[in-house]
Write a protein that holds these residues in place. Structure first.
Motif, mmCIF file in Angstrom:
data_model
loop_
_atom_site.group_PDB
_atom_site.id
_atom_site.type_symbol
_atom_site.label_atom_id
_atom_site.label_comp_id
_atom_site.label_asym_id
_atom_site.label_seq_id
_atom_site.Cartn_x
_atom_site.Cartn_y
_atom_site.Cartn_z
ATOM 1 N N SER A 167 42.443 33.661 37.296
ATOM 2 C CA SER A 167 41.588 33.378 38.449
ATOM 3 C C SER A 167 42.409 33.340 39.733
ATOM 4 C CB SER A 167 40.876 32.045 38.255
ATOM 5 O OG SER A 167 41.831 31.000 38.165
ATOM 6 N N HIS A 192 30.102 33.701 35.367
ATOM 7 C CA HIS A 192 31.269 32.853 35.631
ATOM 8 C C HIS A 192 32.124 32.831 34.370
ATOM 9 C CE1 HIS A 192 33.504 29.787 37.832
ATOM 10 N NE2 HIS A 192 33.594 29.110 36.713
ATOM 11 N N GLY A 239 37.428 32.953 42.095
ATOM 12 C CA GLY A 239 36.834 34.219 41.697
ATOM 13 C C GLY A 239 37.321 34.700 40.345
ATOM 14 N N TYR A 240 36.436 35.272 39.565
ATOM 15 C CA TYR A 240 36.776 35.828 38.268
ATOM 16 C C TYR A 240 36.299 37.274 38.207
ATOM 17 C CZ TYR A 240 37.645 31.038 36.792
ATOM 18 O OH TYR A 240 38.125 29.773 36.684
ATOM 19 N N THR A 285 31.176 30.273 42.966
ATOM 20 C CA THR A 285 32.030 31.447 43.053
ATOM 21 C C THR A 285 31.535 32.406 44.121
ATOM 22 O OG1 THR A 285 32.456 31.255 40.704
ATOM 23 C CG2 THR A 285 33.071 33.317 41.726
ATOM 24 N N THR A 333 32.495 37.961 37.804
ATOM 25 C CA THR A 333 31.682 37.662 38.962
ATOM 26 C C THR A 333 31.780 38.787 39.985
ATOM 27 O OG1 THR A 333 31.972 35.311 38.615
ATOM 28 C CG2 THR A 333 31.283 36.001 40.798
ATOM 29 N N THR A 349 42.268 31.984 43.892
ATOM 30 C CA THR A 349 41.579 31.091 44.813
ATOM 31 C C THR A 349 41.366 31.778 46.153
ATOM 32 O OG1 THR A 349 42.528 29.146 43.766
ATOM 33 C CG2 THR A 349 41.668 28.873 45.999
ATOM 34 N N PHE A 397 36.411 28.373 46.557
ATOM 35 C CA PHE A 397 35.806 29.299 45.623
ATOM 36 C C PHE A 397 36.866 29.867 44.696
ATOM 37 C CE2 PHE A 397 31.821 28.900 47.190
ATOM 38 C CZ PHE A 397 31.614 29.342 48.484
#
Length: 303
Positions: free
Chosen positions: A169, A154, A184-185, A216, A188, A171, A182
């Motif tokens: 990031s 994360h 997301g990056y 995530t 990840t 959404t 959630f």
């Protein structure tokens, strides 16, 4: 004055550099510093002349090792210094010896030289710093010896343990259980891409843990989802999956998808969308998970 046309066959083409040993190349450069060469020599001779060869690396087209499987042994600092030349080496010809801290400080160079790196021997370190790595680099670190790694999953946009260059990031609109969205990056998502590297680390006993996902979701095919589930269930890791796959693969793996309902955030059919072919019994069991389908779908009940 009569001018004759020039044909393509009359145009001289530059000859390919003829292979030279390291010593021959260094001697030739004393006579012509602009001479283009290719190096073909033993790993030992190349290693002994690495500094001088690097000084003329712009004149080197490629480097071949004549006594494979012998390797060129370097520290990661040397790898950084000689990176441009080492990129001209064949695959799996470099062995790096260094502490984790120094290897990690040169991670950008190691990523570039990943094809050339055969092995990384992590020497004992007095530091008590946890060996936290990014999943972007799991395949790279799986080439190591003596490592004990925890994967950081994360990553905030401000950085990470190995600074993989995260983006802003994004959404995801799926809200499982209506509780939270959630986020997301990059790191990840890298888990789904690099799960083979993670599995290699785990199989060698070098993966000590996976940092919690903290809500995530990962975009993954069914095959990746299976591999990730098998791997992450070994650790105290909360994670969710956005399955993206063909109608055929979703149909063939509907039992796994149904059994993983609590981990599934969404399902998206990609490619040539066709009716899902499942049995009536599978349909009853899959009712809840198929409600997470993101695009319209139809069923063909096979029995």
């Amino acid at each position: 004055m009569q001018v004759s046309p020039v044909s393509a066959t009359s145009i001289a083409t530059a000859a390919s550099p003829r292979p030279m040993t390291a010593v021959q190349a260094l001697a030739a450069w004393k006579l012509n510093s602009h001479l283009k060469v290719s190096i073909a020599d033993t790993a030992e001779n190349i290693s002994a002349n690495l500094k001088d060869l690097n000084a003329g690396q712009t004149q080197i087209s490629q480097v071949n090792i004549t006594n494979m499987p012998a390797k060129v042994n370097l520290t990661s600092s040397q790898a950084k210094t000689y990176a441009n030349m080492l990129a001209k080496f064949p695959e799996n010809t470099l062995v790096l010896n260094d502490t984790f801290e120094v290897l990690n400080s040169n991670i950008s160079t190691l990523r570039t030289l990943n094809p050339q790196i055969n092995k990384m021997i992590i020497t004992p370190s007095s530091s008590t710093t946890k060996q936290m790595i990014s999943p972007w680099d799991s395949q790279l670190w799986s080439k190591s010896i003596n490592g004990k790694f925890e994967v950081q999953t994360h990553i905030e946009p401000t950085g990470s343990a190995t600074n993989p260059g995260t983006t802003t990031s994004t959404t995801v609109t799926v809200v499982p259980g209506g509780s939270s969205k959630f986020v997301g990056y990059d790191d990840t998502q890298a888990l789904a891409i690099n799960y083979r590297g993670l599995k290699a680390l785990d199989d060698m006993g070098m993966l000590t843990g996976i940092e919690a996902f903290k809500g995530t979701a990962i975009n993954a095919t069914v095959a990746e989802s299976k591999a990730l589930t098998d791997l992450f269930n070994k650790y105290s890791t909360e994670f969710y999956l956005n399955i993206r796959d063909t109608s055929s693969n979703i149909s063939k793996n509907i039992d796994f998808i149904s059994n993983s309902n609590k981990k599934i955030a969404s399902i998206t059919q990609i490619g040539n969308i066709k009716p899902l072919q499942i049995t009536q019994a599978q349909n009853s069991k899959a009712d809840k998970v198929l409600s997470k389908m993101k695009n319209a779908y139809s069923l063909v009940l096979t029995g």
